[in-house]
Design a protein around this motif. Structure first.
Motif, PDB file in Angstrom:
ATOM      1  N   PHE A 248      32.559  62.160  19.922  1.00 32.26           N
ATOM      2  CA  PHE A 248      33.962  62.338  19.570  1.00 32.26           C
ATOM      3  C   PHE A 248      34.196  63.757  19.056  1.00 32.26           C
ATOM      4  CE2 PHE A 248      31.945  61.245  15.594  1.00 32.26           C
ATOM      5  CZ  PHE A 248      32.550  62.111  14.685  1.00 32.26           C
ATOM      6  N   TYR A 249      35.468  64.141  19.042  1.00 33.29           N
ATOM      7  CA  TYR A 249      35.892  65.409  18.464  1.00 33.29           C
ATOM      8  C   TYR A 249      37.011  65.105  17.479  1.00 33.29           C
ATOM      9  CZ  TYR A 249      33.413  67.472  22.430  1.00 33.29           C
ATOM     10  OH  TYR A 249      32.457  67.823  23.345  1.00 33.29           O
ATOM     11  N   LYS A 250      37.031  65.830  16.384  1.00 31.50           N
ATOM     12  CA  LYS A 250      38.079  65.639  15.382  1.00 31.50           C
ATOM     13  C   LYS A 250      39.022  66.835  15.420  1.00 31.50           C
ATOM     14  CE  LYS A 250      39.810  63.639  11.576  1.00 31.50           C
ATOM     15  NZ  LYS A 250      39.020  63.479  10.345  1.00 31.50           N
ATOM     16  N   TYR A 251      40.320  66.555  15.543  1.00 39.80           N
ATOM     17  CA  TYR A 251      41.360  67.584  15.540  1.00 39.80           C
ATOM     18  C   TYR A 251      42.417  67.233  14.507  1.00 39.80           C
ATOM     19  CZ  TYR A 251      39.934  70.237  19.685  1.00 39.80           C
ATOM     20  OH  TYR A 251      39.275  71.061  20.560  1.00 39.80           O
ATOM     21  N   GLN A 252      43.115  68.262  14.035  1.00 38.52           N
ATOM     22  CA  GLN A 252      44.239  68.028  13.127  1.00 38.52           C
ATOM     23  C   GLN A 252      45.363  68.999  13.414  1.00 38.52           C
ATOM     24  OE1 GLN A 252      45.506  69.976  10.440  1.00 38.52           O
ATOM     25  NE2 GLN A 252      44.031  71.674  10.503  1.00 38.52           N
ATOM     26  N   GLY A 253      46.586  68.503  13.256  1.00 46.35           N
ATOM     27  CA  GLY A 253      47.774  69.328  13.394  1.00 46.35           C
ATOM     28  C   GLY A 253      48.616  69.171  12.149  1.00 46.35           C
ATOM     29  N   THR A 254      48.629  70.179  11.284  1.00 46.47           N
ATOM     30  CA  THR A 254      49.278  70.136   9.965  1.00 46.47           C
ATOM     31  C   THR A 254      48.893  68.868   9.197  1.00 46.47           C
ATOM     32  OG1 THR A 254      51.336  69.263  10.974  1.00 46.47           O
ATOM     33  CG2 THR A 254      51.220  71.630  10.569  1.00 46.47           C
ATOM     34  N   GLY A 255      47.600  68.566   9.190  1.00 47.73           N
ATOM     35  CA  GLY A 255      47.091  67.449   8.411  1.00 47.73           C
ATOM     36  C   GLY A 255      47.168  66.096   9.077  1.00 47.73           C
ATOM     37  N   ASN A 256      47.831  65.995  10.194  1.00 49.03           N
ATOM     38  CA  ASN A 256      47.886  64.774  11.007  1.00 49.03           C
ATOM     39  C   ASN A 256      46.618  64.792  11.858  1.00 49.03           C
ATOM     40  OD1 ASN A 256      50.639  63.428  13.032  1.00 49.03           O
ATOM     41  ND2 ASN A 256      49.158  62.391  11.772  1.00 49.03           N
ATOM     42  N   ASP A 257      45.649  63.908  11.556  1.00 53.13           N
ATOM     43  CA  ASP A 257      44.329  64.055  12.164  1.00 53.13           C
ATOM     44  C   ASP A 257      44.004  62.951  13.163  1.00 53.13           C
ATOM     45  OD1 ASP A 257      44.170  62.207  10.090  1.00 53.13           O
ATOM     46  OD2 ASP A 257      42.145  62.770   9.503  1.00 53.13           O
ATOM     47  N   PHE A 258      43.175  63.313  14.151  1.00 53.14           N
ATOM     48  CA  PHE A 258      42.922  62.432  15.286  1.00 53.14           C
ATOM     49  C   PHE A 258      41.471  62.491  15.736  1.00 53.14           C
ATOM     50  CE2 PHE A 258      47.156  64.221  15.395  1.00 53.14           C
ATOM     51  CZ  PHE A 258      47.945  63.082  15.366  1.00 53.14           C
ATOM     52  N   VAL A 259      40.958  61.331  16.141  1.00 54.20           N
ATOM     53  CA  VAL A 259      39.687  61.257  16.851  1.00 54.20           C
ATOM     54  C   VAL A 259      39.993  61.463  18.328  1.00 54.20           C
ATOM     55  CG1 VAL A 259      37.787  59.758  17.556  1.00 54.20           C
ATOM     56  CG2 VAL A 259      38.598  59.710  15.194  1.00 54.20           C
ATOM     57  N   MET A 260      39.353  62.454  18.942  1.00 56.45           N
ATOM     58  CA  MET A 260      39.561  62.767  20.352  1.00 56.45           C
ATOM     59  C   MET A 260      38.336  62.368  21.160  1.00 56.45           C
ATOM     60  SD  MET A 260      42.504  64.325  20.760  1.00 56.45           S
ATOM     61  CE  MET A 260      43.738  65.237  19.835  1.00 56.45           C
ATOM     62  N   ILE A 261      38.545  61.700  22.280  1.00 58.49           N
ATOM     63  CA  ILE A 261      37.441  61.304  23.148  1.00 58.49           C
ATOM     64  C   ILE A 261      37.771  61.685  24.593  1.00 58.49           C
ATOM     65  CG2 ILE A 261      36.160  59.342  24.105  1.00 58.49           C
ATOM     66  CD1 ILE A 261      36.446  57.989  21.383  1.00 58.49           C
TER      67      ILE A 261
END
Length: 276
Positions: free
Chosen positions: A22-35
């Protein structure tokens, strides 16, 4: 030839501890697990797995999980799940983060076209910002104490003077499950005007069932609602969230909001593997 009992046990043990990259991303603190799911290896029907990955104590921790998949005509397809494990409506910050992820994977360079649950989206990467074109908004419900509209996800927008001390989870959950929203529910945005074209926003998100540091479709809804109700005359609006600053630009043609763009940073945090 039948499998031996020992081999069967080894297969079962291996199956219990499959590793997911997995990869972890965030946009202004809104965070997501990316697969990266272009090979269709992730079990999209396993809601418990999605919820576990998003769990901040027993998993990776995120506001949502996003799968990047192949698309026959566009650059890629976005499949989004809320932190509760259920597939959900459009996520603006998630879409921006997915564009940054696609860029990282080499699928795109500085432009993208992709399909999400609400249809076609275009995006541009420029000066470390990801600009995501949102859907046109054709209907805004202007009530006495609040505005309701759908920017890919449903949003309740209301003004609050004492936004700093407001119990967002408590007040937001009552609105989210109350009349007229009931079972389907809505996201809830609380807004304070800071200047002619700048607004502070705090958002309670359904599916997360708590305040998030930022919500892309939420700030988009706020920007359009503030213009619609005459709080601002600007069509480039700055939104200050708990997690950072975003901008929304748009054009209004007759009663329809078109050319709506959500603009802000999207950052790669880390990558890893998790067993399940």
């Amino acid at each position: 030839m039948s499998l031996t009992r020992e081999l069967i046990m080894l297969i079962l043990i291996f199956a219990e501890y499959m590793e997911i990259l997995f990869y972890k991303y965030q946009g202004t603190g809104n965070d997501f697990v990316m697969i990266d799911n272009r090979l269709q290896e992730f079990d999209k029907n396993n809601t418990k797995l999605v919820a576990k990955l998003c769990d901040r104590r027993f998993g990776v921790g995120a506001d949502g999980l996003i799968l990047l998949e192949n698309h026959p005509e566009l650059d890629f397809k976005m499949v989004y799940y809320n932190a509760d494990g259920n597939e959900s409506s459009m996520c603006g910050n998630g879409g921006r983060c997915l564009v940054a992820f696609a860029n990282f994977l080499g699928i795109i360079k500085n432009k993208a076209s992709f399909e999400a649950v609400d249809g076609l989206h275009h995006a541009i990467i420029e000066n470390d910002l990801v600009k995501l074109q949102m859907q046109d908004v054709v209907s805004i419900e202007n009530n006495k104490d609040y505005v309701y509209l759908n920017t890919g996800s449903p949003h309740h927008v209301q003004m609050e003077n004492n936004i700093h001390d407001l119990a967002i989870k408590e007040v937001g959950s009552k609105i989210r499950y109350g009349q007229p929203y009931n079972e389907a529910g809505t996201n809830v945005n609380f807004v304070k005007q800071l200047s002619e074209n700048t607004f502070q926003v705090r958002t309670y998100e359904r599916g997360v069932e708590d305040e998030t540091l930022s919500c892309g479709t939420g700030v988009t809804a706020v920007a359009l609602a503030m213009f619609e109700t005459g709080k601002t005359k600007s069509n480039l609006i700055s939104l200050e969230t708990e997690g950072g600053k975003l901008q929304v630009s748009f054009d209004k043609q007759d009663s329809i909001y078109k050319n709506v763009w959500l603009i802000g940073p999207a950052t790669h945090v880390f990558k890893g593997t998790i067993s399940w």
